[in-house]
Design an enzyme around this catalytic site. Structure first.
Site, PDB file in Angstrom:
ATOM      1  N   THR A  46      48.109  35.842  48.878  1.00  0.00           N
ATOM      2  CA  THR A  46      47.720  36.024  47.479  1.00  0.00           C
ATOM      3  C   THR A  46      47.621  37.499  47.115  1.00  0.00           C
ATOM      4  O   THR A  46      48.034  37.892  46.013  1.00  0.00           O
ATOM      5  CB  THR A  46      46.405  35.274  47.182  1.00  0.00           C
ATOM      6  OG1 THR A  46      46.627  33.873  47.426  1.00  0.00           O
ATOM      7  CG2 THR A  46      45.955  35.480  45.754  1.00  0.00           C
ATOM      8  N   PHE A  63      46.256  33.828  56.066  1.00  0.00           N
ATOM      9  CA  PHE A  63      47.097  32.925  55.287  1.00  0.00           C
ATOM     10  C   PHE A  63      46.929  33.194  53.794  1.00  0.00           C
ATOM     11  O   PHE A  63      47.689  33.936  53.197  1.00  0.00           O
ATOM     12  CB  PHE A  63      46.785  31.455  55.629  1.00  0.00           C
ATOM     13  CG  PHE A  63      47.069  31.101  57.068  1.00  0.00           C
ATOM     14  CD1 PHE A  63      48.348  31.155  57.572  1.00  0.00           C
ATOM     15  CD2 PHE A  63      46.040  30.727  57.916  1.00  0.00           C
ATOM     16  CE1 PHE A  63      48.616  30.827  58.894  1.00  0.00           C
ATOM     17  CE2 PHE A  63      46.289  30.401  59.243  1.00  0.00           C
ATOM     18  CZ  PHE A  63      47.584  30.456  59.735  1.00  0.00           C
ATOM     19  N   CYS A  64      45.958  32.576  53.181  1.00  0.00           N
ATOM     20  CA  CYS A  64      45.842  32.597  51.719  1.00  0.00           C
ATOM     21  C   CYS A  64      45.366  33.938  51.170  1.00  0.00           C
ATOM     22  O   CYS A  64      45.801  34.337  50.085  1.00  0.00           O
ATOM     23  CB  CYS A  64      44.947  31.461  51.257  1.00  0.00           C
ATOM     24  SG  CYS A  64      45.620  29.856  51.770  1.00  0.00           S
ATOM     25  N   ILE A  65      44.505  34.642  51.888  1.00  0.00           N
ATOM     26  CA  ILE A  65      44.079  35.969  51.418  1.00  0.00           C
ATOM     27  C   ILE A  65      45.268  36.921  51.459  1.00  0.00           C
ATOM     28  O   ILE A  65      45.605  37.572  50.458  1.00  0.00           O
ATOM     29  CB  ILE A  65      42.901  36.506  52.265  1.00  0.00           C
ATOM     30  CG1 ILE A  65      41.674  35.607  52.129  1.00  0.00           C
ATOM     31  CG2 ILE A  65      42.594  37.963  51.905  1.00  0.00           C
ATOM     32  CD1 ILE A  65      41.034  35.569  50.762  1.00  0.00           C
ATOM     33  N   LYS A 102      45.458  24.340  44.610  1.00  0.00           N
ATOM     34  CA  LYS A 102      46.733  24.890  45.067  1.00  0.00           C
ATOM     35  C   LYS A 102      47.163  24.123  46.308  1.00  0.00           C
ATOM     36  O   LYS A 102      46.336  23.517  46.978  1.00  0.00           O
ATOM     37  CB  LYS A 102      46.623  26.391  45.343  1.00  0.00           C
ATOM     38  CG  LYS A 102      45.684  26.735  46.482  1.00  0.00           C
ATOM     39  CD  LYS A 102      45.614  28.237  46.682  1.00  0.00           C
ATOM     40  CE  LYS A 102      44.805  28.581  47.911  1.00  0.00           C
ATOM     41  NZ  LYS A 102      45.334  28.125  49.176  1.00  0.00           N
TER      42      LYS A 102
END
Length: 174
Positions: A120, A115-117, A83
């Site tokens: 998502t 950020f990504c946690i 990603k």
């Protein structure tokens, strides 16, 4: 019972970079235990790698881009994907893969919490998935404004209820 495990950005350059993630060994141990439980019942495991542009420290194929060697991922069996954004869904075929596997409830773990946690988890819910967030299986580093411990506690509290079911890793069954 959860249908699948999604592991985000447990890469050498993040896990073992100059700034070490908060309680990284405990988080890794919890994720590896979740991998074992998912494997025991053949629940699918999806593994995201953040990929930077050519020339960046985490460009595809670079040493920092690789998954952390202590992560119990089986590249031949698990679903690895790359990603380029904080969301594991944007620009990937993750939603299609989850639908094909008939996943409706997803356990999300890994890095980085803010950020990504966070991104998502929120996008997964918008796409119709139920999300379980093990409060002890995601991490990040200190920032100039907040300690990693405070960032994790804040996101655990903020995401719980509206976006995720917050639990401890040991209570999750697949």
């Amino acid at each position: 019972m959860a249908n699948a495990l999604l592991i985000i950005d447990m890469q050498t350059g993040l896990y073992d970079g100059p700034d070490k993630p908060f309680q990284r060994e405990r988080v890794l141990e919890n994720i590896n235990q979740l991998i074992q439980r998912a494997r025991a019942v053949n629940a699918p495991i999806f593994v995201a790698r953040h990929t930077g542009p050519a020339g960046s420290p985490i460009e595809a194929g670079s040493p920092p881009w690789q998954l952390w060697p202590g992560l119990a991922v089986d590249e031949a069996r698990d679903h690895l994907f790359n990603k380029t954004r904080p969301s594991c869904f944007l620009g990937t075929d993750l939603a299609r893969q989850l639908a094909a596997a008939q996943v409706n409830e997803l356990v999300i773990v890994g890095m980085k919490t803010q950020f990504c946690i966070d991104t998502t988890c929120r996008v997964a819910v918008e796409l119709g998935f139920s999300v379980i967030l093990p409060e002890d299986s995601h991490t990040c580093m200190d920032t100039p404004a907040l300690s990693a411990e405070a960032i994790i506690a804040h996101h655990n509290a903020t995401l719980a209820g509206a976006f995720v079911k917050r639990v401890e890793a040991h209570s999750i069954a697949f």
